[in-house]
Enzyme design. Structure first.
Site, PDB file in Angstrom:
ATOM      1  N   ASP A   1       0.563  -3.884   5.671  1.00  0.00           N
ATOM      2  CA  ASP A   1       0.085  -3.376   4.381  1.00  0.00           C
ATOM      3  C   ASP A   1       0.857  -3.947   3.200  1.00  0.00           C
ATOM      4  OD1 ASP A   1       2.460  -2.041   4.943  1.00  0.00           O
ATOM      5  OD2 ASP A   1       1.855  -0.270   3.820  1.00  0.00           O
ATOM      6  N   GLU A   2       1.429  -5.107   3.367  1.00  0.00           N
ATOM      7  CA  GLU A   2       2.278  -5.656   2.322  1.00  0.00           C
ATOM      8  C   GLU A   2       2.122  -7.173   2.282  1.00  0.00           C
ATOM      9  OE1 GLU A   2       6.793  -4.305   1.126  1.00  0.00           O
ATOM     10  OE2 GLU A   2       6.178  -4.340   3.214  1.00  0.00           O
TER      11      GLU A   2
ATOM     12  N   MET B   1       0.846  -1.181   0.000  1.00  0.00           N
ATOM     13  CA  MET B   1       0.000   0.000   0.000  1.00  0.00           C
ATOM     14  C   MET B   1       0.887   1.238   0.000  1.00  0.00           C
ATOM     15  SD  MET B   1      -2.869  -1.465  -0.128  1.00  0.00           S
ATOM     16  CE  MET B   1      -3.865   0.010  -0.085  1.00  0.00           C
TER      17      MET B   1
END
Lengths: 412, 371
Positions: free
Chosen positions: A98-99, A1
């Site tokens: 976020d990954e 993100m």
């Protein structure tokens, strides 16, 4: 993100949209301590970056919106994003909040091509959360990671098998996975600046200077990365911990001078934890060869003592016997001053060996088979009783104490 | 203290005691020899608190005294001196001087006060047995292969010595294989049961190697200590605590399939199979039928397979059983007889290996693997 924490903040408060947003410690008008956790792209234009001291960030852009970390909010968004991932493939490896890596080998035909699948993924995240992401599509993890980082924000980079060398060669070696500051400095001193420079070297030369890590880096420089996606189902260990909170040490305080009472309580906690780990192992149909004891003393010194057994175990007494042995050794060797224990943990790991052992077991002279059969029956009965009446209905007699607040964790 | 020593003699004695000196200890004094010179005798002692070796030799004592000397350093110095005799002499409280015959070579070595050194162990003997030293060496050599290296069952990380009346048993097992050697003591002794740490057993076999005397084994139960005395040398060891498993119950009494095999043939054929399986612990399958033994092995990584057959003496019911091949090779190494007898019952019960003739004192037991 892209700039995840900052983007989420901007999304939830339209007043922040388009403004430099810095999430992290309180800047206290430039005298604050701590660091920047994340910052929006608007903030980056002022030279702010993550992990930078918050005081410097404030000096560079005092007019920015400084916000504290609101992890709960980000977690909620993260769950949403990961549920989108799961719509595309079950093969998701979470790297951070976020990954993630997604293996779409088995599912891209649903969207015809890999490229199309990746585009659809990006679109769906935007549609569901309103946040932009950067996607790298490549034949392996290392290249996909580099590709996803290279055109942030809102990036979309595809590297085909035939383009690997052309893609990697001009990039700096610092882009490689595991090439830290020290390694990069050393590589530079050897005249290696670009990934292409590294790939052109003899792999022996690199291995000699950097050892195993060098071998790995060299392979990555040539676009070779055979690592598979590790989903959350690949459990590496099962552990339970117990922290002696204030209210529990209150229970202890009546006996505080009586060491023995403390030690008995600790043993009974260890038994309870062993039983819990044992139960979870059996539920997951796992057996492990390594049993570990974790101890944190009152001064927050932490110790882990492990022992690898000849055979994989998942029965309470096998785990407990090993753990209490480790505890006895710990007391004799590492805790001579008899410091108070703040936390204990029991962990069983090393599951992989079991599969081989399962195929080719060595029979034992002393483990009389009758006993093993008996044990198996007993544990089967216990498991069934628990299934019907709940886990608390039956437990080892020595683990009989109240107010247990274990902390459960599955390390992946 | 001042001593006149014969170089060869003292070197020999130092090399005997040296293994007990600690190499990595938090207590520096444990890496020293303790020297006690008195009445024309020199007592040398070293210990790492787990084991200790003490020996006494007659020397020319010009001046009596006690000190501790860095063990490895002294050994190195004496081993490079080429004259027949040397002199060891106190210079001051903390320095000793070593000089060769003609005084052309001298060494100064820092010594420390003997007060810091652990006291010599108590020589109290609560139980006692006498054994021929060659026999003790032989029994150690026979059983040492089956000792466990897995510290999670620490009681198996030692050799079990058990004596009753005028006979003794020496046993080792790692839970998968077992070696038993039984023989006679010199005379009727006390009943002893002791688990001796592997390290002590190894040191014992080196230290007492060239003593052609008998060895007296003394158990000091209250100190949890055993000692072995032979000639002028005593080897002490702490015992491993815990109950040794009931080994007698796992030695098959009767086996209905008794196969006579040429020792060298079996060893060679097994080694051949080990060439294809990548790991030493990978099973080799042994099929016995009609005077033939067929060995077969499949590598764990599916790279290849192999088989080999040898002639044996066996006409009984066909049996197929898988063993860790290293168990077979290790057991065969300690049997001198040209032929062995492998006694089997089923493919999941232990196999018993004995010599076909002679060597009745030795039994090897190996547990099979799932084929």
């Amino acid at each position: 993100m892209d700039a995840f924490f900052a983007s989420v903040e901007q999304k939830h408060n339209s007043a922040y949209a388009g403004k430099p947003v810095v999430v992290g410690a309180d800047p206290k008008a430039g005298r604050g301590r701590g660091v920047v956790s994340a910052c929006s792209y608007e903030a980056r234009k002022f030279g702010i970056s993550s992990a930078m001291p918050i005081s410097i960030a404030y000096r560079r852009c005092p007019q920015a919106v400084f916000l504290p970390v609101n992890m709960e909010l980000y977690s909620r968004e993260s769950r949403e994003i990961f549920s989108v991932f799961k719509d595309f493939t079950p093969e998701v490896e979470k790297l951070s909040i976020d990954e993630a890596f997604l293996d779409i080998t088995g599912s891209f035909h649903l969207f015809k091509t890999p490229e199309n699948t990746a585009r659809k993924l990006k679109e769906k995240i935007k549609f569901k959360t309103g946040l932009t992401s950067s996607v790298g599509l490549a034949p392996n993890k290392s290249i996909a990671k580099i590709a996803s980082d290279i055109r942030k924000p809102d990036g979309f980079v595809v590297v085909k098998e035939s383009q690997i060398r052309q893609f990697l060669n001009p990039l700096g070696v610092d882009k490689l996975w595991g090439a830290g500051k020290k390694t990069v400095e050393k590589l530079n001193s050897m005249g290696i600046y670009k990934i292409g420079d590294l790939a052109a070297r003899d792999h022996k030369e690199i291995a000699d200077s950097f050892g195993k890590n060098g071998e790995r880096l060299w392979k990555l420089s040539r676009g070779i990365d055979k690592r598979n996606i590790r989903t959350e189902n690949d459990v590496k260990s099962v552990s339970n911990e117990y922290t002696f909170f204030e209210n529990i040490s209150g229970h202890l305080s009546g006996n505080i001078s009586e060491d023995k009472a403390d030690k008995n309580l600790l043993k009974s906690v260890l038994l309870k934890l062993s039983d819990k780990v044992s139960r979870r192992l059996r539920t997951a149909d796992l057996k492990g060869r390594t049993v570990s004891l974790k101890i944190r003393l009152a001064g927050f010194e932490s110790f882990t003592r492990s022992r690898t057994l000849i055979e994989s175990v998942n029965y309470t007494e096998d785990i407990f016997n090993t753990v209490s042995d480790l505890y006895a050794i710990f007391n004799k060797k590492d805790n001579k001053e008899n410091k108070k224990v703040r936390l204990v943990g029991v962990k069983v790991s090393n599951f992989k060996e079991e599969k081989i052992a399962d195929r080719q077991p060595q029979f034992n002279l002393f483990e009389i088979k009758k006993d093993d059969k008996k044990k198996e029956k007993i544990y089967k009965a216990i498991d069934e009783i628990r299934k019907k009446h709940g886990a608390g209905i039956i437990y080892p007699a020595g683990a009989d104490f109240k107010n247990t607040k274990e902390r459960k964790r599955e390390d992946v | 203290m001042k001593l006149n020593l014969k170089t060869d003699e003292v070197l020999n004695v130092l090399s005997k005691v040296l293994p007990a000196a600690s190499t990595r200890s938090t207590l520096p004094s444990l890496s020293h020899f303790l020297f006690e010179a008195k009445d024309d005798k020199l007592k040398i002692y070293a210990t790492d608190l787990e084991i200790g070796i003490e020996t006494t030799i007659p020397v020319d004592v010009e001046k009596e005294g006690t000190t501790t000397i860095p063990a490895k350093r002294l050994y190195n110095i004496v081993s490079v001196i080429d004259s027949e005799t040397i002199t060891l002499k106190k210079v001051n409280e903390s320095t000793y001087k070593i000089t060769d015959n003609d005084g052309k070579t001298t060494f100064n070595i820092k010594c420390s006060n003997a007060d810091d050194f652990p006291k010599l162990p108590d020589l109290k003997s609560e139980k006692k047995a006498q054994i021929d030293s060659d026999l003790l060496m032989e029994s150690i050599n026979k059983v040492i292969v089956s000792v466990s290296k897995d510290e999670s069952r620490y009681v198996l990380c030692g050799v079990y010595f058990e004596s009753e009346g005028d006979s003794f048993n020496m046993v080792s097992t790692d839970g998968r294989k077992l070696s038993l050697y039984k023989n006679k003591l010199k005379e009727k002794g006390d009943n002893i049961k002791a688990v001796i740490p592997t390290n002590a057993v190894n040191i014992l076999s080196k230290t007492l190697k060239d003593e052609d005397n008998e060895v007296s084994i003394n158990l000091n139960i209250s100190e949890n200590q055993i000692d072995f005395r032979s000639g002028n040398t005593v080897v002490y060891s702490r015992l491993i605590e815990g109950d040794y498993p009931n080994y007698k119950q796992v030695i098959p009494e009767k086996t209905d399939k008794n196969i006579t095999i040429d020792t060298a043939d079996l060893l060679l054929a097994t080694k051949k199979m080990m060439a294809v399986s990548q790991e030493v612990s990978h099973p080799v399958t042994y099929t016995f039928k009609n005077n033939k033994l067929i060995l077969s092995s499949q590598s764990s990584d599916d790279i290849g397979s192999g088989s080999s057959s040898i002639d044996i003496e066996y006409k009984g019911k066909e049996i197929e059983i898988a063993f860790n091949p290293s168990f077979i090779t290790n057991t065969l190494k300690v049997i001198k007889s040209e032929k062995i007898i492998l006694g089997l019952t089923t493919s999941i019960n232990p196999g018993k290996i004995t010599a076909a003739s002679g060597e009745e004192n030795y039994i090897g037991v190996i547990m099979p693997m799932r084929p």
